[in-house]
Design a protein around this motif. Structure first.
Motif, PDB file in Angstrom:
ATOM      1  N   GLY A 149     -83.272  35.142  24.147  1.00  0.00           N
ATOM      2  CA  GLY A 149     -84.552  35.473  24.749  1.00  0.00           C
ATOM      3  C   GLY A 149     -84.529  35.090  26.217  1.00  0.00           C
ATOM      4  O   GLY A 149     -83.475  34.869  26.813  1.00  0.00           O
ATOM      5  N   GLU A 150     -85.710  34.995  26.799  1.00  0.00           N
ATOM      6  CA  GLU A 150     -85.798  34.770  28.236  1.00  0.00           C
ATOM      7  C   GLU A 150     -85.648  33.302  28.632  1.00  0.00           C
ATOM      8  O   GLU A 150     -85.182  33.002  29.736  1.00  0.00           O
ATOM      9  N   PHE A 151     -85.999  32.372  27.740  1.00  0.00           N
ATOM     10  CA  PHE A 151     -86.137  30.982  28.177  1.00  0.00           C
ATOM     11  C   PHE A 151     -85.255  29.964  27.458  1.00  0.00           C
ATOM     12  O   PHE A 151     -85.299  28.785  27.783  1.00  0.00           O
ATOM     13  N   ILE A 152     -84.477  30.378  26.465  1.00  0.00           N
ATOM     14  CA  ILE A 152     -83.618  29.426  25.762  1.00  0.00           C
ATOM     15  C   ILE A 152     -82.161  29.778  26.045  1.00  0.00           C
ATOM     16  O   ILE A 152     -81.760  30.936  25.927  1.00  0.00           O
ATOM     17  N   ASN A 153     -81.405  28.770  26.428  1.00  0.00           N
ATOM     18  CA  ASN A 153     -79.981  28.934  26.688  1.00  0.00           C
ATOM     19  C   ASN A 153     -79.233  27.936  25.807  1.00  0.00           C
ATOM     20  O   ASN A 153     -79.571  26.752  25.787  1.00  0.00           O
ATOM     21  N   LEU A 154     -78.239  28.423  25.073  1.00  0.00           N
ATOM     22  CA  LEU A 154     -77.391  27.544  24.272  1.00  0.00           C
ATOM     23  C   LEU A 154     -76.023  27.464  24.922  1.00  0.00           C
ATOM     24  O   LEU A 154     -75.381  28.497  25.144  1.00  0.00           O
ATOM     25  N   ARG A 173     -93.864  25.416  31.744  1.00  0.00           N
ATOM     26  CA  ARG A 173     -92.986  24.566  30.933  1.00  0.00           C
ATOM     27  C   ARG A 173     -93.812  23.600  30.088  1.00  0.00           C
ATOM     28  O   ARG A 173     -93.593  23.465  28.888  1.00  0.00           O
ATOM     29  N   LYS A 174     -94.788  22.958  30.706  1.00  0.00           N
ATOM     30  CA  LYS A 174     -95.631  22.004  29.973  1.00  0.00           C
ATOM     31  C   LYS A 174     -96.357  22.691  28.822  1.00  0.00           C
ATOM     32  O   LYS A 174     -96.388  22.188  27.698  1.00  0.00           O
ATOM     33  N   ARG A 175     -96.914  23.858  29.091  1.00  0.00           N
ATOM     34  CA  ARG A 175     -97.652  24.609  28.070  1.00  0.00           C
ATOM     35  C   ARG A 175     -96.721  25.046  26.934  1.00  0.00           C
ATOM     36  O   ARG A 175     -97.028  24.887  25.753  1.00  0.00           O
ATOM     37  N   GLU A 176     -95.558  25.594  27.298  1.00  0.00           N
ATOM     38  CA  GLU A 176     -94.655  26.119  26.281  1.00  0.00           C
ATOM     39  C   GLU A 176     -93.988  25.011  25.456  1.00  0.00           C
ATOM     40  O   GLU A 176     -93.782  25.183  24.251  1.00  0.00           O
ATOM     41  N   LEU A 177     -93.661  23.901  26.055  1.00  0.00           N
ATOM     42  CA  LEU A 177     -93.064  22.803  25.283  1.00  0.00           C
ATOM     43  C   LEU A 177     -94.068  22.269  24.254  1.00  0.00           C
ATOM     44  O   LEU A 177     -93.673  21.804  23.181  1.00  0.00           O
ATOM     45  N   ALA A 178     -95.345  22.366  24.554  1.00  0.00           N
ATOM     46  CA  ALA A 178     -96.370  21.970  23.575  1.00  0.00           C
ATOM     47  C   ALA A 178     -96.450  23.002  22.441  1.00  0.00           C
ATOM     48  O   ALA A 178     -96.654  22.633  21.282  1.00  0.00           O
ATOM     49  N   ARG A 179     -96.261  24.272  22.750  1.00  0.00           N
ATOM     50  CA  ARG A 179     -96.320  25.337  21.736  1.00  0.00           C
ATOM     51  C   ARG A 179     -95.060  25.408  20.879  1.00  0.00           C
ATOM     52  O   ARG A 179     -95.087  25.942  19.782  1.00  0.00           O
ATOM     53  N   LEU A 180     -93.949  24.897  21.406  1.00  0.00           N
ATOM     54  CA  LEU A 180     -92.656  25.091  20.741  1.00  0.00           C
ATOM     55  C   LEU A 180     -92.159  23.866  19.976  1.00  0.00           C
ATOM     56  O   LEU A 180     -90.953  23.732  19.733  1.00  0.00           O
ATOM     57  N   ILE A 181     -93.061  23.009  19.561  1.00  0.00           N
ATOM     58  CA  ILE A 181     -92.655  21.865  18.736  1.00  0.00           C
ATOM     59  C   ILE A 181     -91.922  22.398  17.503  1.00  0.00           C
ATOM     60  O   ILE A 181     -92.388  23.326  16.845  1.00  0.00           O
ATOM     61  N   GLY A 182     -90.744  21.847  17.251  1.00  0.00           N
ATOM     62  CA  GLY A 182     -89.952  22.250  16.096  1.00  0.00           C
ATOM     63  C   GLY A 182     -89.029  23.429  16.340  1.00  0.00           C
ATOM     64  O   GLY A 182     -88.305  23.848  15.432  1.00  0.00           O
ATOM     65  N   GLU A 185     -85.614  26.645  29.343  1.00  0.00           N
ATOM     66  CA  GLU A 185     -85.599  26.764  30.793  1.00  0.00           C
ATOM     67  C   GLU A 185     -86.822  27.532  31.289  1.00  0.00           C
ATOM     68  O   GLU A 185     -86.804  28.760  31.371  1.00  0.00           O
ATOM     69  N   TYR A 186     -87.862  26.774  31.627  1.00  0.00           N
ATOM     70  CA  TYR A 186     -89.075  27.352  32.205  1.00  0.00           C
ATOM     71  C   TYR A 186     -89.168  26.852  33.641  1.00  0.00           C
ATOM     72  O   TYR A 186     -89.467  25.684  33.871  1.00  0.00           O
ATOM     73  N   PRO A 187     -88.895  27.710  34.621  1.00  0.00           N
ATOM     74  CA  PRO A 187     -88.882  27.260  36.015  1.00  0.00           C
ATOM     75  C   PRO A 187     -90.233  26.723  36.502  1.00  0.00           C
ATOM     76  O   PRO A 187     -90.274  25.759  37.262  1.00  0.00           O
ATOM     77  N   ASP A 188     -91.335  27.339  36.062  1.00  0.00           N
ATOM     78  CA  ASP A 188     -92.661  26.902  36.504  1.00  0.00           C
ATOM     79  C   ASP A 188     -93.098  25.680  35.708  1.00  0.00           C
ATOM     80  O   ASP A 188     -93.113  25.701  34.471  1.00  0.00           O
ATOM     81  N   VAL A 189     -93.450  24.606  36.394  1.00  0.00           N
ATOM     82  CA  VAL A 189     -93.773  23.342  35.734  1.00  0.00           C
ATOM     83  C   VAL A 189     -94.971  23.456  34.795  1.00  0.00           C
ATOM     84  O   VAL A 189     -94.978  22.872  33.708  1.00  0.00           O
ATOM     85  N   ASN A 190     -95.975  24.219  35.168  1.00  0.00           N
ATOM     86  CA  ASN A 190     -97.160  24.370  34.312  1.00  0.00           C
ATOM     87  C   ASN A 190     -96.839  25.184  33.066  1.00  0.00           C
ATOM     88  O   ASN A 190     -97.283  24.854  31.964  1.00  0.00           O
TER      89      ASN A 190
END
Length: 196
Positions: free
Chosen positions: A41-46, A104-113, A97-102
């Motif tokens: 996808g757009e924001f996860i890199n393995l 990133r904060k929002r998405e890390l809260a949504r992506l628990i697990g 990898e979310y370049p925008d800090v806001n």
């Protein structure tokens, strides 16, 4: 960089030897890392690790921190060596990898697990979900971490299929990040080399 199968203090280069080696060989290691990097996808890199990538990481840490004493060297080995594949698995560093800090904060809260919903699917076989963060917990009730360490444990039949040329899909079935990608043949050829 000598590949020995096991990273020990004796198998690492001195700071001086590594400095000389690095000037010549860093492009080779960077190309190897790039080959083993899969965007989901757009924001996860393995970043699928190998003995070479981990050996390089350890040598870099020793160089940056100017570590030359036995205890410090062993601490770096203990921190990174568990990320070397052991013949029946693939191990990866997962970066959200979310370049925008806001954002990133929002998405890390949504992506628990999210780290537990990553999977590989060898053609003709069942999905294998990631075993995540075996060294320490990297999320809490409010957010997940931007970095996770995962292991995909494959059955002997899956290893044989990959080595015989089966395709492999990498995916995520987290509610807020559904994505999948077929691993490119050249990347898969490198990953097949991790399997015995």
């Amino acid at each position: 960089m000598q590949m020995t199968g096991t990273i020990t203090p004796d198998s690492l280069m001195s700071l001086e030897a590594y400095s000389k080696w690095r000037k010549v060989n860093q492009p080779v290691v960077m190309a190897h890392r790039k080959l083993r990097s899969v965007r989901l996808g757009e924001f996860i890199n393995l970043q699928f690790e190998s003995e070479m990538t981990i050996r390089y990481q350890i040598q870099e840490m020793l160089r940056i921190e100017k570590v030359f004493e036995e205890d410090g060297i062993q601490q770096e080995i203990d921190a990174y060596a568990p990320l070397v594949p052991t013949g029946s698995n693939w191990k990866a560093t997962v970066m959200l990898e979310y370049p925008d800090v806001n954002e990133r904060k929002r998405e890390l809260a949504r992506l628990i697990g999210v780290e537990d919903r990553l999977f590989v699917e060898v053609e003709g076989q069942a999905r294998v979900y990631a075993i995540a963060d075996e060294d320490m917990e990297r999320e809490n009730d409010e957010k997940t971490s931007a970095v996770h360490f995962v292991r995909f444990e494959l059955t002997p039949a899956m290893c044989a299929a990959v080595k015989a040329g089966a395709s492999v899909k990498l995916g995520c079935d987290h509610t807020h990040y559904p994505a999948h990608v077929t691993i490119a043949p050249e990347t898969l050829a490198s990953l097949a080399g991790d399997l015995t």
